[in-house]
Structures are given as C-alpha cells and as structure tokens.
Scaffold this active site. Structure first.
Site, mmCIF file in Angstrom:
data_model
loop_
_atom_site.group_PDB
_atom_site.id
_atom_site.type_symbol
_atom_site.label_atom_id
_atom_site.label_comp_id
_atom_site.label_asym_id
_atom_site.label_seq_id
_atom_site.Cartn_x
_atom_site.Cartn_y
_atom_site.Cartn_z
ATOM 1 N N LYS A 199 0.849 -1.206 0.000
ATOM 2 C CA LYS A 199 0.000 0.000 0.000
ATOM 3 C C LYS A 199 0.881 1.251 0.000
ATOM 4 C CE LYS A 199 -1.850 2.828 2.824
ATOM 5 N NZ LYS A 199 -1.725 4.059 2.001
ATOM 6 N N GLY A 252 7.153 4.783 8.147
ATOM 7 C CA GLY A 252 6.338 5.980 8.297
ATOM 8 C C GLY A 252 6.565 6.586 9.670
ATOM 9 N N SER A 253 5.558 7.286 10.148
ATOM 10 C CA SER A 253 5.723 7.996 11.419
ATOM 11 C C SER A 253 5.689 7.026 12.594
ATOM 12 C CB SER A 253 4.598 9.018 11.567
ATOM 13 O OG SER A 253 3.348 8.357 11.554
ATOM 14 N N THR A 254 6.335 7.427 13.682
ATOM 15 C CA THR A 254 6.338 6.610 14.904
ATOM 16 C C THR A 254 4.910 6.460 15.438
ATOM 17 O OG1 THR A 254 8.618 7.147 15.421
ATOM 18 C CG2 THR A 254 7.230 6.536 17.284
ATOM 19 N N GLU A 255 4.134 7.525 15.293
ATOM 20 C CA GLU A 255 2.742 7.508 15.759
ATOM 21 C C GLU A 255 1.959 6.390 15.066
ATOM 22 O OE1 GLU A 255 1.182 11.209 14.561
ATOM 23 O OE2 GLU A 255 -0.843 10.781 15.296
ATOM 24 N N GLY A 257 3.292 3.894 13.425
ATOM 25 C CA GLY A 257 3.980 2.635 13.746
ATOM 26 C C GLY A 257 3.366 1.976 14.977
ATOM 27 N N GLU A 274 10.152 0.923 10.277
ATOM 28 C CA GLU A 274 11.212 1.933 10.090
ATOM 29 C C GLU A 274 10.527 3.272 10.305
ATOM 30 O OE1 GLU A 274 13.136 4.795 8.539
ATOM 31 O OE2 GLU A 274 13.023 3.726 6.605
ATOM 32 N N CYS A 308 13.578 10.493 7.221
ATOM 33 C CA CYS A 308 13.484 10.075 8.616
ATOM 34 C C CYS A 308 14.839 10.212 9.304
ATOM 35 C CB CYS A 308 12.945 8.659 8.709
ATOM 36 S SG CYS A 308 13.687 7.575 7.503
ATOM 37 N N GLU A 405 10.028 15.335 15.833
ATOM 38 C CA GLU A 405 10.408 15.258 14.422
ATOM 39 C C GLU A 405 9.590 16.276 13.621
ATOM 40 O OE1 GLU A 405 9.427 11.624 12.273
ATOM 41 O OE2 GLU A 405 11.364 11.800 11.254
#
Ligand code: ADP
Length: 501
Positions: A199, A252-255, A257, A274, A308, A405
């Site tokens: 995706k 993508g973003s940690t959020e 993730g 990642e 990132c 970030e």
C-alpha cells in the site's frame, strides 16, 4: 533563495499515464476499487490535480490478500528455482533503468522533489535494490547442526535448518521516497519468496503504480505483487489488521507505527518498522570546515528535510559555532526553490498542505519558545507547499523543535563543550535512527560512534546509502533493519529438521 521558472516538458508517456485513472493491481490484473471510488492526487508545487487513483478499502485489501495467499500457496513464486527468481528481479531492475526518465518525472510531479534528484537518487537506488536482492535468492542458506541427546548416548542425528519465506506480507510505505521505499520493501520480500500486498502513501501513489506495470511486464507470476492504493485509516488499517497476512512491514511515522503494532498484535503477526528520527549531527572544531558545513546543510535540506534520518539537531563545538552557523545559513540562502520539474530547482515544495501547516507550525512553536531564525523561518511564496530552508539558534533541549520530528527543512543548532558532554546530549531523544560526526580525529570519531544510540552513524559524510548496508532504528525509530542481509532475514522463517539416523 531564488525562485526558478522554466518547467521541464512532461513526457507524453507520463502525461498519458496521468490521464488514465489508476487502478489496483490484484492477481496480475488491473481492477477498479470495489466501491468504484477514486481520489485525486495533487501536485504539491501548485495544488492542482495530477491524476485520479482507485480508493482501495477493506474489501480490496481482502481481495489482494486472497490473491497473495493463493499465489503463495500454489506457487510458482517461492517454488521456482532461485536463479529464475533472481532473473525476474534483475529484469525488473533493468526495466526501472530503461524507464528512468519517466519514473523520475512521475516522482518529481507527485512528491515535489527536483527531477534531477529523483533520477540520480530515487530511481537509480531503486533499481539497485532489486539487483542486490536478486543476488541473495541463490544464497539463502541454512545450517547443519551437530546435536546430541544426553539420555540417548548412542543415538545419532542429522539436524539442519531450512530458511523459508515467511508467507504473505503486507507492506505500507510513506511519501518521502515513494519509488525507493517500494523497492526497499519489495526487493527483500520477493527475494525471500514471499508474496506481497503493497500500500503506497495516498499522497504519492503514482510511481508505485507504474512500478506495478513494470512488474507485470517483467513477467512476475500473478499475485506475487499486489498493489492497493488508498488511505491509511482505511486501506492501511485493513492491511495491518488482516488475519490473512503473516507479516507487516511499515515505514512511516512513529505515531502510526504504534497503531500498526496494536493492529498486528491481535494475531501476533511479525512486524518490522522503520520510523521517525531526530538525528544529531555533531561538528567538532577539528573538522574539515568546508565539508562539515556543506554536509550539515545537506544532512537537513536534502529532500526538503523530509527524511526520517535528516540531521535535524546540529551540535557544533563552541569555538566554531558562529562560523558553522554562518556557513550553513549561507548554503541555505543559495538553495534554489521551485517546482521539482523546473530546471535548476534544488528544493521543491513539501509534499502536502498538511505538511506545510505542520512544518510552519513547528517553526512558530520554536519562535514562541525563544528560538531565532538565522535564515528562513516561513513559507516561501503563496502558491504550492514551499518552506524556506531554516536554521534555528537559541534553542535548547526542552524545546518542541528540538525534541519532536519536524520532517521539513528546519535545523536546530546548539553549541557544545567537548566529547565527554556530547554523547549524552546527542542521545537525549526518544529516537535513534541516525547520527553524523564531523572530525579529523579518527579516535574521537570512533569513541563517539560507539556511544551514539543510533542505527547508522555517518562519519565525515551523511545520507550515504547502499543496498548492502543495514538501515534502521534504535529506540522508537523502529524494529528491525532495511537493506542488507538483515532485511532479507525479516522475510524468512527458520525451520529445524531433526532426523534420527
Ligand atoms: P506521515 O504522517 O508522514 O504522512 P504516516 O505514518 O501517516 O506518515 O504514513 C505512512 C504510511 O502509513 C502511509 O502509506 C499511510 O497511508 C499509512 N497509514 C497512515 N495511517 C495508518 C493507519 N492507521 N494504519 C495503517 N497505515 C496507515
């Protein structure tokens, strides 16, 4: 900063591709979303509509996962000879290179990055991924294991391990390097023999769709690669929670993730992530000044800071602080801002209005907490999503701009005293993706590199990538590694076979 004007002419094949509504690739066929819905893909340079693509949702993810499962169970992807799998991956790499101009244009239009960068960085690194992992298909080895059972002293065994593909994999990728991220994900999974549902990010689905066409042209078996365009909250969430996949790989973003981990936990899918970063870039007084200044600028301004691993926290030894800041600010002021497709552009727009609001919001938050801009500090122009390359001083460890970030061309700069102090300061973040060190003292470089809690440490360079070199995060920057053997390993199970002789 100077604006640039002349737009490159869009290739007629690219124009035709843009004019044709994008479909989903499921089981080797291009199909509409079950809902029949599409969504508009915007040009970040001016907000105009570039193309329409299918809005895949849960039902489409179901179809794609079924196709990937059938393809995995019936073969021939993982059952074909490894050398034949290698040839297909290599053929895909060649097709990417043959269509480099076209892919670079799509990437530049869709993401906003300069056309020249899209070609020399994104496209060429993408084809190299497939070549590198083509080589691994014939080198996936198990072990022979000498074993013994204490209470069966006379028994003899032949024990060995097999490395097998993990199965059906869901892969969710971001918008900052759309084609390259697709390659980082697909190449090791396919080399391992997995089948995939990919995706792409909703902001930048175009190059992945063109890659899908090249995958079909290369002759991959139906269902080995399925591509579902759609939004994160619908298609992405459905994929990460799908019981029919064995593993989810996310960049993508940690959020997000963390949401992926929660969705995958229900049936204990394997997960690799990642995620974000807030990477320290440390300049010592004994560094080669020209390379350190140029390096510090490109560490944050490359790809408009939408990396990132961007070197977003710049730490400069006290005695050279003013000199380095002046140098980095001079570099920033020279950057030519314009549409990615315009000749001479060195920095394009951010990817979306959402990112524009996010990045300018962070700059404002920095000002509110007492930071000052040596250069930049605001939106560039009134059309498109451009932001000025920005250097913030008078920052401290507690500020939002230093801790969070930003994902834009904004660097925070702070002085430091010495080697003893800097490791703790550099590690003072929830992230641990990358770090940079600039010094001519090799012993100092190694001592600090050892102390930094980061997945990649660049010394006297920054943003150097190779398909063979693992990349990924400590702490909240992720789980597992991309690239190298380690990424292949993410897609392999180990089976021990124990035979009593
Ligand atoms: P950014 O915040 O930089 O846009 P995201 O982490 O939101 O990055 O997006 C990266 C990828 O994750 C995109 O493909 C996006 O569609 C997807 N995504 C976003 N939200 C979710 C979610 N809740 N579940 C699964 N995937 C998601």
């Amino acid at each position: 900063m100077c604006a640039v004007a002349t737009e490159a002419v869009i290739d007629s094949r690219v124009q035709q591709f843009l004019n044709t509504p994008g479909k989903l690739l499921i089981d080797g066929r291009w199909v509409h979303a079950a809902s029949g819905q599409t969504f508009a893909v915007l040009n970040p340079a001016d907000g105009s509509t570039l193309a329409h693509v299918a809005a895949g949702e849960k039902e489409d993810i179901d179809r794609a996962v079924r196709a990937a499962r059938d393809a995995f169970e019936r073969g021939p992807w993982h059952t074909m000879q490894p050398a034949v799998r290698a040839k297909l991956l290599w053929r895909l790499a060649d097709l990417i290179d043959e269509h480099a101009d076209e892919l670079a244009q799509l990437e530049s239009l869709d993401n906003g990055k300069p056309l020249s960068i899209a070609k020399i960085a994104d496209v060429s690194l993408a084809s190299e991924q497939f070549r590198y992992y083509a080589g691994w298909t014939t080198k996936i080895l198990g072990d022979t294991i000498p074993i013994g059972v204490p209470f069966l002293p006379d028994a003899q065994f032949h024990a060995f391990s097999l490395r097998e593909p993990i199965g059906v994999v869901g892969q969710i990728i971001p918008w900052n390097f759309p084609l390259l991220m697709a390659a980082w994900k697909l190449a090791p999974a396919l080399a391992a023999g997995c089948t995939v549902v990919l995706k792409p990010a909703e902001q930048t689905p175009l190059s992945a769709l063109r890659l899908g066409e090249l995958i079909c042209e290369a002759g991959f078996p139906n269902g080995a690669v399925n591509i579902v365009t759609g939004f994160g909250e619908t298609a992405g969430a459905a994929l990460s929670a799908h019981p029919g996949i064995d593993k989810i790989a996310f960049t993508g973003s940690t959020e997000v993730g963390k949401l992926i981990v929660q969705a995958a936990a229900k049936d204990l899918k394997k997960v690799t992530l990642e995620l974000g970063g807030k990477s320290p870039n440390v300049v010592f007084a004994d560094a080669d000044m020209a390379s350190a200044i140029g390096g510090a600028a490109s560490a944050i301004f490359f790809n408009h800071g939408q990396c990132c691993c961007a070197g977003s926290r710049l730490y400069i030894e006290q005695s050279i602080f003013d000199r380095v800041i002046e140098g980095v600010a001079d570099e920033a002021k020279k950057i030519k801002i314009g549409p990615g497709m315009a000749a001479g552009t060195q920095m394009g727009p951010l990817v979306s209005d959402e990112q524009l609001a996010r990045v300018t919001g962070y700059i404002e938050a920095g000002f509110a907490e007492g930071a000052e801009a040596v250069c930049g500090g605001k939106r560039h122009g009134a059309k498109g999503y451009f932001v000025e390359p920005t250097v913030l001083i008078k920052t401290n460890a507690k500020m939002k701009v230093v801790q969070e970030e930003i994902f834009g061309p904004v660097v925070t700069a702070m002085p430091f005293k010495d080697l003893d102090e800097i490791a703790a300061v550099a590690n003072d973040t929830v992230y641990g993706l990358a770090a940079g060190i600039w010094t001519q003292d090799i012993s100092k470089a190694h001592r600090l590199a050892k102390q930094l809690r980061a997945g990649t440490v660049w010394v006297n360079c920054y943003n150097v990538f190779d398909a063979a070199m693992p990349f990924g995060g400590y702490k909240q920057s992720g789980w597992g590694r991309e690239m190298g053997f380690q990424a292949l390993n993410n897609y392999l199970e180990t089976k021990s076979v124990c035979v009593q002789l």
